[in-house]
Design a protein around this motif. Structure first.
Motif, mmCIF file in Angstrom:
data_model
loop_
_atom_site.group_PDB
_atom_site.id
_atom_site.type_symbol
_atom_site.label_atom_id
_atom_site.label_comp_id
_atom_site.label_asym_id
_atom_site.label_seq_id
_atom_site.Cartn_x
_atom_site.Cartn_y
_atom_site.Cartn_z
ATOM 1 N N VAL A 22 35.726 21.015 48.926
ATOM 2 C CA VAL A 22 35.580 21.301 47.622
ATOM 3 C C VAL A 22 35.042 22.799 47.820
ATOM 4 C CG1 VAL A 22 34.103 21.414 45.673
ATOM 5 C CG2 VAL A 22 35.378 19.478 46.526
ATOM 6 N N ALA A 23 34.050 23.049 48.538
ATOM 7 C CA ALA A 23 33.523 24.362 48.938
ATOM 8 C C ALA A 23 34.558 25.551 49.556
ATOM 9 C CB ALA A 23 32.350 24.255 49.953
ATOM 10 N N LEU A 24 35.432 24.901 50.343
ATOM 11 C CA LEU A 24 36.323 25.858 50.852
ATOM 12 C C LEU A 24 37.500 26.085 49.728
ATOM 13 C CD1 LEU A 24 37.648 27.086 53.285
ATOM 14 C CD2 LEU A 24 38.968 24.963 53.770
ATOM 15 N N SER A 25 37.935 25.067 48.835
ATOM 16 C CA SER A 25 38.769 25.129 47.987
ATOM 17 C C SER A 25 38.491 26.066 46.664
ATOM 18 C CB SER A 25 39.051 23.896 47.027
ATOM 19 O OG SER A 25 39.958 24.142 45.904
ATOM 20 N N GLN A 26 36.739 26.131 46.583
ATOM 21 C CA GLN A 26 36.382 27.137 45.545
ATOM 22 C C GLN A 26 36.553 28.542 46.200
ATOM 23 O OE1 GLN A 26 32.684 25.391 44.329
ATOM 24 N NE2 GLN A 26 33.749 23.890 42.932
ATOM 25 N N SER A 27 36.019 28.559 47.242
ATOM 26 C CA SER A 27 36.069 29.999 47.894
ATOM 27 C C SER A 27 37.203 30.622 48.211
ATOM 28 C CB SER A 27 35.371 29.960 49.345
ATOM 29 O OG SER A 27 34.000 29.463 49.458
ATOM 30 N N LEU A 28 38.367 29.708 48.323
ATOM 31 C CA LEU A 28 39.775 30.265 48.372
ATOM 32 C C LEU A 28 40.350 30.636 46.943
ATOM 33 C CD1 LEU A 28 41.193 27.853 51.046
ATOM 34 C CD2 LEU A 28 40.760 30.310 51.405
ATOM 35 N N ILE A 29 40.005 30.034 46.000
ATOM 36 C CA ILE A 29 40.371 30.192 44.681
ATOM 37 C C ILE A 29 39.673 31.723 44.035
ATOM 38 C CG2 ILE A 29 39.082 28.949 43.335
ATOM 39 C CD1 ILE A 29 42.803 29.149 42.906
ATOM 40 N N SER A 30 38.543 31.581 44.474
ATOM 41 C CA SER A 30 37.787 33.058 44.013
ATOM 42 C C SER A 30 38.203 34.072 44.652
ATOM 43 C CB SER A 30 36.412 32.564 44.208
ATOM 44 O OG SER A 30 35.914 32.818 45.595
ATOM 45 N N ASN A 31 38.807 34.139 45.931
ATOM 46 C CA ASN A 31 39.535 35.092 46.618
ATOM 47 C C ASN A 31 40.816 35.481 46.387
ATOM 48 O OD1 ASN A 31 37.272 35.906 48.091
ATOM 49 N ND2 ASN A 31 37.525 34.440 49.806
ATOM 50 N N ALA A 32 41.490 34.451 45.585
ATOM 51 C CA ALA A 32 42.604 34.686 45.359
ATOM 52 C C ALA A 32 43.059 35.296 43.980
ATOM 53 C CB ALA A 32 43.432 33.203 45.065
ATOM 54 N N ILE A 33 41.782 35.552 43.244
ATOM 55 C CA ILE A 33 41.893 35.981 41.830
ATOM 56 C C ILE A 33 42.872 37.368 41.791
ATOM 57 C CG2 ILE A 33 40.734 37.165 39.722
ATOM 58 C CD1 ILE A 33 38.554 34.773 39.994
ATOM 59 N N PRO A 34 42.569 38.432 42.477
ATOM 60 C CA PRO A 34 43.498 39.472 42.540
ATOM 61 C C PRO A 34 44.968 39.131 42.742
ATOM 62 C CG PRO A 34 41.769 40.057 43.899
ATOM 63 C CD PRO A 34 41.630 38.494 43.689
ATOM 64 N N VAL A 35 45.392 38.184 43.559
ATOM 65 C CA VAL A 35 46.617 37.835 43.852
ATOM 66 C C VAL A 35 47.141 37.077 42.585
ATOM 67 C CG1 VAL A 35 48.403 36.446 45.366
ATOM 68 C CG2 VAL A 35 46.347 37.669 46.173
ATOM 69 N N ILE A 36 46.464 36.270 42.097
ATOM 70 C CA ILE A 36 46.879 35.548 40.831
ATOM 71 C C ILE A 36 47.155 36.763 39.604
ATOM 72 C CG2 ILE A 36 46.071 33.896 39.036
ATOM 73 C CD1 ILE A 36 44.499 32.348 41.136
ATOM 74 N N MET A 37 46.277 37.462 39.487
ATOM 75 C CA MET A 37 46.399 38.516 38.456
ATOM 76 C C MET A 37 47.777 39.398 38.854
ATOM 77 S SD MET A 37 42.518 40.046 38.338
ATOM 78 C CE MET A 37 43.033 41.384 37.691
ATOM 79 N N SER A 38 48.134 39.696 39.776
ATOM 80 C CA SER A 38 49.315 40.324 40.202
ATOM 81 C C SER A 38 50.434 39.881 40.132
ATOM 82 C CB SER A 38 49.458 41.169 41.520
ATOM 83 O OG SER A 38 49.312 40.272 42.751
ATOM 84 N N ASP A 39 50.403 38.516 40.441
ATOM 85 C CA ASP A 39 51.621 37.671 40.489
ATOM 86 C C ASP A 39 51.981 36.837 39.009
ATOM 87 O OD1 ASP A 39 52.160 38.235 42.747
ATOM 88 O OD2 ASP A 39 51.504 36.459 44.054
ATOM 89 N N PHE A 40 50.875 36.646 38.323
ATOM 90 C CA PHE A 40 51.305 35.694 37.102
ATOM 91 C C PHE A 40 50.782 36.394 35.871
ATOM 92 C CE2 PHE A 40 50.964 32.375 40.603
ATOM 93 C CZ PHE A 40 52.289 32.305 40.744
ATOM 94 N N ILE A 41 49.442 36.757 35.897
ATOM 95 C CA ILE A 41 48.761 37.127 34.647
ATOM 96 C C ILE A 41 48.110 38.568 34.873
ATOM 97 C CG2 ILE A 41 46.663 36.568 33.354
ATOM 98 C CD1 ILE A 41 46.766 33.688 34.672
ATOM 99 N N ASN A 42 48.254 39.145 33.705
ATOM 100 C CA ASN A 42 47.770 40.467 33.854
ATOM 101 C C ASN A 42 46.380 40.770 33.429
ATOM 102 O OD1 ASN A 42 50.552 41.371 34.014
ATOM 103 N ND2 ASN A 42 50.701 41.258 31.590
ATOM 104 N N THR A 43 45.638 40.169 32.817
ATOM 105 C CA THR A 43 44.231 40.435 32.946
ATOM 106 C C THR A 43 43.119 39.733 33.591
ATOM 107 O OG1 THR A 43 43.975 38.763 30.965
ATOM 108 C CG2 THR A 43 44.657 40.961 30.253
ATOM 109 N N ALA A 44 42.345 39.967 34.011
ATOM 110 C CA ALA A 44 41.149 39.540 34.835
ATOM 111 C C ALA A 44 40.682 38.315 33.988
ATOM 112 C CB ALA A 44 40.105 40.423 35.170
ATOM 113 N N SER A 45 40.366 38.320 32.779
ATOM 114 C CA SER A 45 39.773 37.322 32.056
ATOM 115 C C SER A 45 40.594 35.827 31.985
ATOM 116 C CB SER A 45 39.360 37.907 30.673
ATOM 117 O OG SER A 45 40.700 38.068 29.852
#
Length: 71
Positions: A22-45
């Protein structure tokens, strides 16, 4: 003295492995926010809402798993 049985040691090991994943999953998903923003969603919020929903879903699954195993 306090001695754990074999089943209790296995349960503690499973709980520790789950907590680590769970800790690893949460760390990975928080580091993936810029990639998620560039691939799927335009805004940080929106990307932050997506990751918050993911973490909330993981929490609900973790809480409901023992109940479902008991059934």
């Amino acid at each position: 003295s306090f001695v754990l049985r074999k089943e209790e040691k296995l349960m503690v090991g499973i709980i520790l492995a789950g907590a680590f994943s769970v800790a690893l999953s949460q760390s990975l998903i928080s580091n993936a926010i810029p990639v998620i923003m560039s691939d799927f969603i335009n805004t940080a919020s929106l990307a932050q809402w997506l990751t918050s929903a993911y973490v909330l879903t993981m929490g609900i699954v973790a809480i409901s798993t023992p109940y479902l195993i008991g059934k």
